[in-house]
Design a protein around this motif. Structure first.
Motif, mmCIF file in Angstrom:
data_model
loop_
_atom_site.group_PDB
_atom_site.id
_atom_site.type_symbol
_atom_site.label_atom_id
_atom_site.label_comp_id
_atom_site.label_asym_id
_atom_site.label_seq_id
_atom_site.Cartn_x
_atom_site.Cartn_y
_atom_site.Cartn_z
ATOM 1 N N GLY A 30 0.849 -1.179 0.000
ATOM 2 C CA GLY A 30 0.000 0.000 0.000
ATOM 3 C C GLY A 30 0.891 1.237 0.000
ATOM 4 N N ASN A 31 0.649 2.148 0.933
ATOM 5 C CA ASN A 31 1.484 3.347 1.009
ATOM 6 C C ASN A 31 2.594 3.217 2.057
ATOM 7 N N TRP A 32 2.885 1.994 2.487
ATOM 8 C CA TRP A 32 3.931 1.730 3.475
ATOM 9 C C TRP A 32 5.210 1.250 2.807
ATOM 10 N N LYS A 33 6.345 1.701 3.304
ATOM 11 C CA LYS A 33 7.669 1.173 2.981
ATOM 12 C C LYS A 33 8.121 0.452 4.245
ATOM 13 N N LEU A 34 8.285 -0.869 4.174
ATOM 14 C CA LEU A 34 8.503 -1.687 5.364
ATOM 15 C C LEU A 34 9.778 -2.523 5.272
ATOM 16 N N THR A 35 10.312 -2.867 6.441
ATOM 17 C CA THR A 35 11.444 -3.777 6.534
ATOM 18 C C THR A 35 11.117 -4.862 7.550
ATOM 19 N N LEU A 36 11.244 -6.108 7.114
ATOM 20 C CA LEU A 36 11.102 -7.279 7.976
ATOM 21 C C LEU A 36 12.514 -7.713 8.350
ATOM 22 N N ARG A 37 12.752 -7.918 9.637
ATOM 23 C CA ARG A 37 14.100 -8.239 10.113
ATOM 24 C C ARG A 37 14.045 -9.370 11.126
ATOM 25 N N LYS A 38 15.016 -10.279 11.038
ATOM 26 C CA LYS A 38 15.178 -11.319 12.068
ATOM 27 C C LYS A 38 15.932 -10.692 13.234
ATOM 28 N N GLU A 39 15.328 -10.764 14.414
ATOM 29 C CA GLU A 39 15.840 -10.065 15.594
ATOM 30 C C GLU A 39 16.943 -10.831 16.318
ATOM 31 N N GLU A 40 17.662 -10.088 17.132
ATOM 32 C CA GLU A 40 18.692 -10.645 18.006
ATOM 33 C C GLU A 40 18.027 -11.536 19.062
ATOM 34 N N LYS A 41 18.784 -12.441 19.633
ATOM 35 C CA LYS A 41 18.273 -13.360 20.662
ATOM 36 C C LYS A 41 17.736 -12.634 21.887
ATOM 37 N N GLU A 42 18.239 -11.436 22.156
ATOM 38 C CA GLU A 42 17.805 -10.690 23.347
ATOM 39 C C GLU A 42 16.323 -10.328 23.320
ATOM 40 N N TYR A 43 15.699 -10.367 22.147
ATOM 41 C CA TYR A 43 14.279 -10.046 22.039
ATOM 42 C C TYR A 43 13.385 -11.282 22.104
ATOM 43 N N ASN A 44 13.978 -12.455 22.335
ATOM 44 C CA ASN A 44 13.241 -13.706 22.435
ATOM 45 C C ASN A 44 12.091 -13.544 23.427
ATOM 46 N N VAL A 50 9.006 -5.682 12.277
ATOM 47 C CA VAL A 50 8.617 -4.943 11.087
ATOM 48 C C VAL A 50 8.676 -3.475 11.466
ATOM 49 N N SER A 51 9.379 -2.705 10.660
ATOM 50 C CA SER A 51 9.443 -1.270 10.882
ATOM 51 C C SER A 51 9.302 -0.576 9.539
ATOM 52 N N GLY A 52 8.866 0.675 9.600
ATOM 53 C CA GLY A 52 8.739 1.419 8.361
ATOM 54 C C GLY A 52 7.949 2.685 8.535
ATOM 55 N N TYR A 53 7.586 3.260 7.398
ATOM 56 C CA TYR A 53 6.859 4.529 7.387
ATOM 57 C C TYR A 53 5.918 4.547 6.183
ATOM 58 N N ASN A 54 4.946 5.450 6.238
ATOM 59 C CA ASN A 54 4.070 5.606 5.080
ATOM 60 C C ASN A 54 4.222 6.997 4.497
ATOM 61 N N GLY A 57 3.769 10.173 6.531
ATOM 62 C CA GLY A 57 4.718 10.494 7.583
ATOM 63 C C GLY A 57 4.578 9.664 8.843
ATOM 64 N N ALA A 58 3.587 8.770 8.898
ATOM 65 C CA ALA A 58 3.431 7.898 10.066
ATOM 66 C C ALA A 58 4.510 6.815 10.035
ATOM 67 N N SER A 59 4.928 6.376 11.207
ATOM 68 C CA SER A 59 5.903 5.292 11.276
ATOM 69 C C SER A 59 5.360 4.171 12.151
ATOM 70 N N ILE A 60 5.970 3.000 11.984
ATOM 71 C CA ILE A 60 5.526 1.822 12.733
ATOM 72 C C ILE A 60 6.748 0.988 13.097
ATOM 73 N N GLY A 61 6.659 0.321 14.210
ATOM 74 C CA GLY A 61 7.685 -0.622 14.628
ATOM 75 C C GLY A 61 7.047 -1.644 15.545
ATOM 76 N N ARG A 62 7.052 -2.894 15.141
ATOM 77 C CA ARG A 62 6.436 -3.964 15.923
ATOM 78 C C ARG A 62 7.347 -5.183 15.912
ATOM 79 N N ARG A 63 7.232 -6.003 16.960
ATOM 80 C CA ARG A 63 7.960 -7.283 17.029
ATOM 81 C C ARG A 63 6.944 -8.421 17.058
ATOM 82 N N TYR A 64 7.367 -9.560 16.482
ATOM 83 C CA TYR A 64 6.487 -10.710 16.356
ATOM 84 C C TYR A 64 7.231 -11.989 16.711
ATOM 85 N N LYS A 65 6.494 -12.961 17.183
ATOM 86 C CA LYS A 65 7.087 -14.256 17.515
ATOM 87 C C LYS A 65 7.457 -15.031 16.261
ATOM 88 N N THR A 66 6.635 -14.919 15.220
ATOM 89 C CA THR A 66 6.894 -15.654 13.980
ATOM 90 C C THR A 66 6.776 -14.726 12.780
#
Length: 101
Positions: A30-44, A50-54, A57-66
Motif C-alpha cells: 500500500g502506502n507503506w515502505k517496510l522492513t522485515l528483520r530477524k531479531e537478536e536473541k535478546e528479544y526472544n 517490522v518497521s517502516g513509514y508511510n 509520515g506515520a511510522s511503525i515498529g512492531r515485534r512478532y514471535k513468527t
C-alpha cells in the motif's frame, strides 16, 4: 526492494528457517515502505520485527514471535484489535487479499 505479494510471502515463509539474525527484506505494501528483520536473541520470544513509514509520515515498529504473525499483521493493516481484524489467519488473508495478488 521486494514486491510484497502472495509469491513473496509463500517463498519467504519456506525460507524462514534459513534466515540468520540481522537478515532483513524491504518491501512496499500500500502506502507503506517496510522492513522485515530477524531479531537478536535478546528479544526472544519476539524473533522478527517490522518497521517502516508511510507516505503520510506515520511510522511503525512492531515485534512478532513468527514471520507468519508479522505477515498477518501487515495484511490486517497493523490493526491490533483482534475483533476488528479482517483476517484471522494468514491462509485466509492470502486467499482474500486482493492487494497482494
Amino acid at each position: 526492494m521486494f514486491t510484497f505479494n502472495k509469491e513473496y510471502i509463500i517463498q519467504t515463509l519456506k525460507e524462514e528457517r534459513l534466515w540468520k539474525v540481522g537478515e532483513a527484506d524491504s518491501f512496499s505494501f500500500g502506502n507503506w515502505k517496510l522492513t522485515l528483520r530477524k531479531e537478536e536473541k535478546e528479544y526472544n520470544p519476539y524473533n522478527y520485527s517490522v518497521s517502516g513509514y508511510n507516505e503520510n509520515g506515520a511510522s511503525i515498529g512492531r515485534r512478532y514471535k513468527t514471520m507468519e504473525d508479522a505477515f498477518l499483521n501487515i495484511l490486517n493493516r497493523f490493526n491490533e484489535n483482534i475483533n476488528m481484524r479482517s483476517y484471522s489467519t494468514l491462509e485466509i488473508a492470502l486467499k482474500m487479499e486482493s492487494s497482494i495478488q
